[in-house]
Design a protein around this motif. Structure first.
Motif, PDB file in Angstrom:
ATOM      1  N   TYR A 120      16.090  62.376  42.346  1.00  0.00           N
ATOM      2  CA  TYR A 120      16.599  63.600  42.959  1.00  0.00           C
ATOM      3  C   TYR A 120      16.708  64.718  41.923  1.00  0.00           C
ATOM      4  O   TYR A 120      16.321  65.871  42.184  1.00  0.00           O
ATOM      5  CB  TYR A 120      17.973  63.346  43.564  1.00  0.00           C
ATOM      6  CG  TYR A 120      17.945  62.526  44.831  1.00  0.00           C
ATOM      7  CD1 TYR A 120      16.770  62.375  45.575  1.00  0.00           C
ATOM      8  CD2 TYR A 120      19.105  61.905  45.296  1.00  0.00           C
ATOM      9  CE1 TYR A 120      16.755  61.622  46.729  1.00  0.00           C
ATOM     10  CE2 TYR A 120      19.105  61.155  46.455  1.00  0.00           C
ATOM     11  CZ  TYR A 120      17.916  61.004  47.178  1.00  0.00           C
ATOM     12  OH  TYR A 120      17.908  60.260  48.314  1.00  0.00           O
ATOM     13  N   ASN A 134      14.190  68.059  41.983  1.00  0.00           N
ATOM     14  CA  ASN A 134      14.836  69.376  42.118  1.00  0.00           C
ATOM     15  C   ASN A 134      14.451  70.272  40.944  1.00  0.00           C
ATOM     16  O   ASN A 134      14.233  71.479  41.107  1.00  0.00           O
ATOM     17  CB  ASN A 134      16.349  69.214  42.183  1.00  0.00           C
ATOM     18  CG  ASN A 134      16.808  68.640  43.510  1.00  0.00           C
ATOM     19  OD1 ASN A 134      16.123  68.773  44.531  1.00  0.00           O
ATOM     20  ND2 ASN A 134      17.988  68.003  43.512  1.00  0.00           N
ATOM     21  N   ARG A 189      13.566  69.378  48.390  1.00  0.00           N
ATOM     22  CA  ARG A 189      13.403  67.932  48.224  1.00  0.00           C
ATOM     23  C   ARG A 189      13.349  67.201  49.560  1.00  0.00           C
ATOM     24  O   ARG A 189      12.497  66.329  49.766  1.00  0.00           O
ATOM     25  CB  ARG A 189      14.570  67.388  47.393  1.00  0.00           C
ATOM     26  CG  ARG A 189      14.627  65.866  47.334  1.00  0.00           C
ATOM     27  CD  ARG A 189      15.679  65.379  46.355  1.00  0.00           C
ATOM     28  NE  ARG A 189      17.014  65.862  46.665  1.00  0.00           N
ATOM     29  CZ  ARG A 189      17.827  65.302  47.557  1.00  0.00           C
ATOM     30  NH1 ARG A 189      17.419  64.261  48.241  1.00  0.00           N
ATOM     31  NH2 ARG A 189      19.028  65.791  47.768  1.00  0.00           N
ATOM     32  N   GLN A 194      18.783  58.492  42.137  1.00  0.00           N
ATOM     33  CA  GLN A 194      19.533  59.640  41.654  1.00  0.00           C
ATOM     34  C   GLN A 194      18.745  60.412  40.617  1.00  0.00           C
ATOM     35  O   GLN A 194      18.730  61.643  40.623  1.00  0.00           O
ATOM     36  CB  GLN A 194      20.868  59.169  41.061  1.00  0.00           C
ATOM     37  CG  GLN A 194      21.776  60.289  40.595  1.00  0.00           C
ATOM     38  CD  GLN A 194      22.211  61.214  41.717  1.00  0.00           C
ATOM     39  OE1 GLN A 194      22.426  60.760  42.840  1.00  0.00           O
ATOM     40  NE2 GLN A 194      22.314  62.499  41.430  1.00  0.00           N
TER      41      GLN A 194
END
Length: 607
Positions: free
Chosen positions: A424, A428, A551, A421
């Protein structure tokens, strides 16, 4: 404007105005009471009369139906064939109907109407059965046979009596307060008649004699227990001489019924052929002392009620003379209270609340450096201050807890590295910077070679140690500006955000050197217990924006390059290329490593 939105000062003024209005209303009420106290006294006397009438009629109905009344004589008629009982039963039924009619004239609720209807229907049934009993006795039928033929369902009458009793008790003040020697004793006397009479002790006792069903014996025993408790409660209130004699006589008869109850049980068990009449003759009891005792208690209750009514009348007269004085005192007290309340409210409520409100506004902005005053006070303001202090501590703990939760949610629990997480969010963020400000982002996907044999040979504990060692080495080998995360299992990722990445893509460039350092560092052996373990690392590289602008695409292309690196023999790095199916080799320690052990490719025993 809503009251909740008003300031305390405005509310204080409103309270004072309302208090003044309340004082005027109180003065008006007191003046009204003074003028109408005579009417109030008359109303009280009428209420006493109505209350006495209903309570008296309910007591008369209970007496006529119960112990020494209709049901008592009806059962004795079946058992003893005494013709004189017929007239007595008719008299008791007539007295009950007369009491029901007078009760109805007092004005009834729907509940009372239903109760009286049920009682009248049951009385009619018993009246019919009296004639039937005499006819069957004339034919020589046994008491048991007669009882079966004239059995009456008492459900409606018992329920109706309970309803009238409940209403009668509700009209007597403090019926639950046994310390009141008037209402308390009156209630207990009524309970004695009820527990001895219709649907209770005498009813169940006679049915036990007639029918021999043990359930009637159990019900009689329960009734006797309640009677003994009621007698004990009556004694606890204190007795005069007349009450002592009455209670003693009633208790003696109740004890006789208890003794005869045990005798009936023995006779039913030992002489099954004994007739009901013969059994009744053996257990016959003289009820005269108990009946006289109940009449004596009723007489004492009437005396107490009359005395109480006289005392209340005197009290009302006293109140009428004191009303003007109370009126003046009330006015003075209201004015004093209003003045004192305004001063106290302004000094000890409004001022501290203003300070606490300012403190709360500061805390609402997450400024926990504020000092809270008044926590040492023992009053409500002190309670508020202490609650605010606790609220401050809760904010501090909540902030710490949020940081801890964020740490746990964004990091891998085993290695301490950022998790998927977190990866990510970071990728980004980097891709957004690349899109807005230019530059490039390198995504290095890492897969650990020869990791599964370690788990299979030494268990997951060894695998956990390996993952921790790999994480520490990755953290040391990358630059401070780089980002490393564990995606799960033996998968890791490194992000390199650098505007000059394009110049470092060559075989000897900075990115290739980073990949080489990663492969070399992870490939070094490490110790687990008595074993020297070794793993390798395959690296797939994709560059944004040329290999992907989001991504998903960038991660996918890095995975494709990683797959090519594994096909090239593992322990090497491959950069994704749109023009080459396998991709371009960026850096490699070796195309293939030699096997380190003939027994296990991931295991080297320590010398």
């Amino acid at each position: 404007m809503k009251l909740a939105n008003l300031r305390f000062r405005t509310i204080n003024i409103m309270i004072c105005v309302l208090s003044a209005l309340a004082g005027l209303v109180l003065l008006t009420v007191l003046a009204f009471i003074t003028r109408n106290v005579t009417g109030l006294e008359h109303d009280w006397q009428e209420y006493q009369q109505a209350r006495s009438d209903k309570a008296r009629l309910e007591s008369q109905i209970t007496r006529s139906l119960g112990y020494g009344g209709m049901i008592h004589d009806f059962k004795n008629l079946i058992l003893r064939e005494d013709d004189s009982l017929v007239a007595e039963i008719q008299r008791q039924i007539g007295a009950t109907r007369s009491a029901l009619l007078r009760y109805q004239n007092l004005g009834l609720s729907q509940e009372e109407e239903m109760a009286i209807t049920g009682l009248r229907q049951t009385l009619s049934r018993y009246e019919e059965m009296v004639t039937k009993v005499r006819d069957m006795q004339a034919r020589g039928e046994t008491a048991g046979t007669i009882d079966k033929q004239v059995k009456v369902d008492d459900y409606l009458a018992v329920g109706g009596l309970n309803t009238l009793r409940k209403i009668a008790e509700a009209e007597v003040h403090n019926t639950d307060d046994l310390t009141d020697t008037g209402a308390g004793k009156a209630r207990l006397t009524a309970n004695l008649r009820r527990n001895m009479g219709y649907g209770a002790m005498i009813h169940h006792f006679k049915n036990y004699v007639l029918r021999g069903d043990a359930i009637y014996g159990q019900q009689t025993d329960q009734d006797i227990r309640r009677l003994r408790q009621t007698l004990a409660d009556y004694r606890a209130l204190g007795l005069n001489q007349a009450e002592q004699r009455a209670i003693r006589d009633i208790a003696g008869v109740v004890q006789s019924y208890s003794d005869r109850l045990a005798m009936i049980s023995r006779l039913h068990a030992s002489t099954s052929g004994m007739s009901s009449r013969a059994l009744d003759a053996r257990v016959k009891i003289n009820d005269t002392p108990a009946l006289a005792g109940l009449e004596s208690l009723d007489h004492q209750t009437t005396r107490r009620i009359n005395h109480t009514s006289t005392a209340v009348g005197k009290t009302l007269k006293l109140l009428s003379s004191l009303a003007p004085i109370v009126n003046g005192l009330a006015l003075v007290m209201i004015l004093v209270l209003i003045s004192i309340s305004m001063w106290l409210f302004a000094r000890y409520v409004l001022s501290p609340i203003r300070r606490l409100t300012s403190t709360m506004n500061t805390l609402a902005e997450d400024d926990v450096s504020v000092v809270i005053d008044g926590t040492q006070r023992p009053n409500e303001v002190g309670q508020m201050a202490r609650a605010l202090q606790k609220f401050k501590y809760n904010i501090i703990e909540s902030n710490n807890y949020k940081k801890r939760i964020t740490q746990l949610a964004m990091h891998d629990s085993l290695t301490g590295l950022p998790n998927r997480q977190h990866f990510y969010e970071r990728i980004n963020h980097f891709l957004k910077e690349v899109d807005e400000s230019g530059g490039q982002l390198a995504c290095l996907m890492l897969d650990i070679d020869k990791f599964k044999p370690i788990n299979d040979t030494h268990g997951h504990a060894a695998g956990d140690v390996a993952l921790k060692v790999i994480s520490e080495r990755l953290t040391k080998v990358i630059r401070k500006s780089d980002f490393v995360a564990r995606l799960g299992g033996d998968e890791f990722v490194v992000l390199v955000h650098n505007a000059n990445i394009q110049a470092n893509l060559g075989r000897h460039g900075e990115l290739a050197q980073l990949a080489q350092r990663i492969i070399d560092s992870i490939g070094k052996p490490f110790l687990y217990e008595e074993y020297k373990l070794e793993v390798g690392c395959s690296v797939g590289i994709a560059i944004a924006p040329q290999h992907g602008q989001d991504r998903e695409q960038l991660s996918h292309n890095a995975d494709m390059a990683l797959y090519a690196a594994k096909n090239e023999g593992r322990n090497c790095a491959v950069q994704f290329s749109r023009h080459d199916e396998l991709g371009q080799i960026v850096a490699t320690a070796k195309k293939r490593r030699e096997a380190v052990s003939t027994s296990s490719p991931a295991l080297k025993p320590r010398n």
